[in-house]
Design a protein around this motif. Sequence first.
Motif, mmCIF file in Angstrom:
data_model
loop_
_atom_site.group_PDB
_atom_site.id
_atom_site.type_symbol
_atom_site.label_atom_id
_atom_site.label_comp_id
_atom_site.label_asym_id
_atom_site.label_seq_id
_atom_site.Cartn_x
_atom_site.Cartn_y
_atom_site.Cartn_z
ATOM 1 N N VAL A 1 0.840 -1.202 0.000
ATOM 2 C CA VAL A 1 0.000 0.000 0.000
ATOM 3 C C VAL A 1 0.874 1.251 0.000
ATOM 4 O O VAL A 1 0.604 2.225 -0.715
ATOM 5 C CB VAL A 1 -0.946 0.006 1.221
ATOM 6 C CG1 VAL A 1 -1.584 1.385 1.395
ATOM 7 C CG2 VAL A 1 -2.032 -1.043 1.058
ATOM 8 N N THR B 1 -0.798 -4.001 -8.273
ATOM 9 C CA THR B 1 -0.388 -2.670 -7.800
ATOM 10 C C THR B 1 1.010 -2.258 -8.259
ATOM 11 O O THR B 1 1.217 -1.077 -8.572
ATOM 12 C CB THR B 1 -0.474 -2.591 -6.258
ATOM 13 O OG1 THR B 1 0.213 -3.702 -5.671
ATOM 14 C CG2 THR B 1 -1.923 -2.578 -5.799
ATOM 15 N N GLY C 1 0.892 2.223 -3.693
ATOM 16 C CA GLY C 1 -0.362 2.955 -3.619
ATOM 17 C C GLY C 1 -0.118 4.417 -3.301
ATOM 18 O O GLY C 1 -0.387 5.299 -4.113
ATOM 19 N N SER D 1 -6.079 0.818 -4.333
ATOM 20 C CA SER D 1 -4.976 -0.107 -4.046
ATOM 21 C C SER D 1 -5.214 -0.851 -2.742
ATOM 22 O O SER D 1 -4.942 -2.055 -2.640
ATOM 23 C CB SER D 1 -3.648 0.657 -3.975
ATOM 24 O OG SER D 1 -3.340 1.274 -5.212
ATOM 25 N N VAL D 2 -5.720 -0.141 -1.735
ATOM 26 C CA VAL D 2 -6.013 -0.779 -0.444
ATOM 27 C C VAL D 2 -7.046 -1.888 -0.635
ATOM 28 O O VAL D 2 -6.891 -3.011 -0.131
ATOM 29 C CB VAL D 2 -6.529 0.259 0.577
ATOM 30 C CG1 VAL D 2 -7.059 -0.432 1.828
ATOM 31 C CG2 VAL D 2 -5.411 1.233 0.943
#
Length: 238
Positions: free
Chosen positions: A72, A127, A76, A105-106
């Motif tokens: 993340v 990702t 992200g 993304s999370v």
Amino acid sequence: MKIRKHIPNLISLGNAFFGTLATYYALKYGDLFTAIIFMLLAAVMDFFDGFTARKLQAFSPLGKDIDSLCDVISFGVAPSMMMTVALEAINFPLPELALVVVPASVYRLAKFNHDTRQTVSFIGLPTPANALFLAGLAYYTLTNASVISAVPLTIKYKVYPLYGIVVLLLSYLLISEIPMFSLKGSTTMSRAGHLTRIGVVVAVAIVGVILWSFSGLALALGLYLLINLWDHFKKMIP
């Protein structure tokens, strides 16, 4: 306590460390070149944590959670910040739009932890691929900010919406059900075809980076996207 079972987790934490450095250099200095180098190092850590876990047979639920949390940050938050910095440089009306990639993304990474279909290939855009595409686009935008900012308003009004479309499309693809091939394999093609496609994407990335620095990453990952989308929509044609 066996130390070896913690080695993959330490490598994953290295991923988070480099991702945090990438974010810092993007926000503090607007230095996307250095930020992308740190992101690439995070990607190396992300590859080797899984590789090491398989070699050492050191799998654990904690390790999966650590890996996703670190991703993340590196794939992200970091690329979203790079894109925000680049959009601010060209006076984009809503640079914060790039932050939409973070919740997407999370959600993807949380879903990935529980989706058993992704053992060989991906379901949705991974990702790291999304991050490298955004980073390449951000680098191109920032290094050409003076040229982009100087174009007439009539052209800006046609070009600027494309940035928003790209960000929203990537966010959708992250959580989509579209199959995408990975380094490990593909469920939609032969091994020879899979290796050929990986070779083509890697070759384009190398040539693109040599010719256009990190802007070439957007070209290579854009090709990756097009190949997968072509395969997906071709199957939908009767």
